[in-house]
Motif scaffolding. Structure first.
Motif: not given
Length: 115
Positions: A68-80
């Motif tokens: 598993f790999t967690i990531s985030r987009d702080n411009d879109e307020n989204t975490v994957y």
């Protein structure tokens, strides 16, 4: 208004992959560490992965390390959560929340790994 909306779950065969997404309200997401949690049938909810507010560090529960790999987009307020080589024991409802968690939870997204 606080909001956590998880998506991307589904039925997948063992060895398959899924990518989960979580759209969060800015009040929850901005400047906060975020995590993915899961709750399997008959079990307590557990932290699967966590990510620093600026993606400087990440935590993984032992059973998902390397898969598993967690990531985030702080411009879109989204975490994957990218999930590879899925196993039947990964079957659960997956939730995102702050890390450590706050009281408010979204509805989650169901991941079923089965042949």
């Amino acid at each position: 208004q606080e909001q956590l909306v998880e998506s991307g779950g589904g039925l997948v065969q063992p060895g398959g992959s899924l990518r989960l997404s979580c759209a969060a309200s800015e009040s929850i997401f901005s400047g906060k560490n975020m995590g993915w949690y899961r709750q399997a049938p008959g079990k307590e909810r557990e932290l699967v992965a966590g990510i620093h507010k600026r993606s400087l560090t990440a935590y993984y529960e032992d059973s998902v390390k390397g898969r598993f790999t967690i990531s985030r987009d702080n411009d879109e307020n989204t975490v994957y959560l990218q999930m590879n080589n899925l196993k039947p024991e990964d079957t659960a409802v997956y939730y995102c929340n702050r890390w450590p968690e706050m009281e408010y939870w979204g509805k989650g997204t169901l991941v079923t790994v089965s042949s």
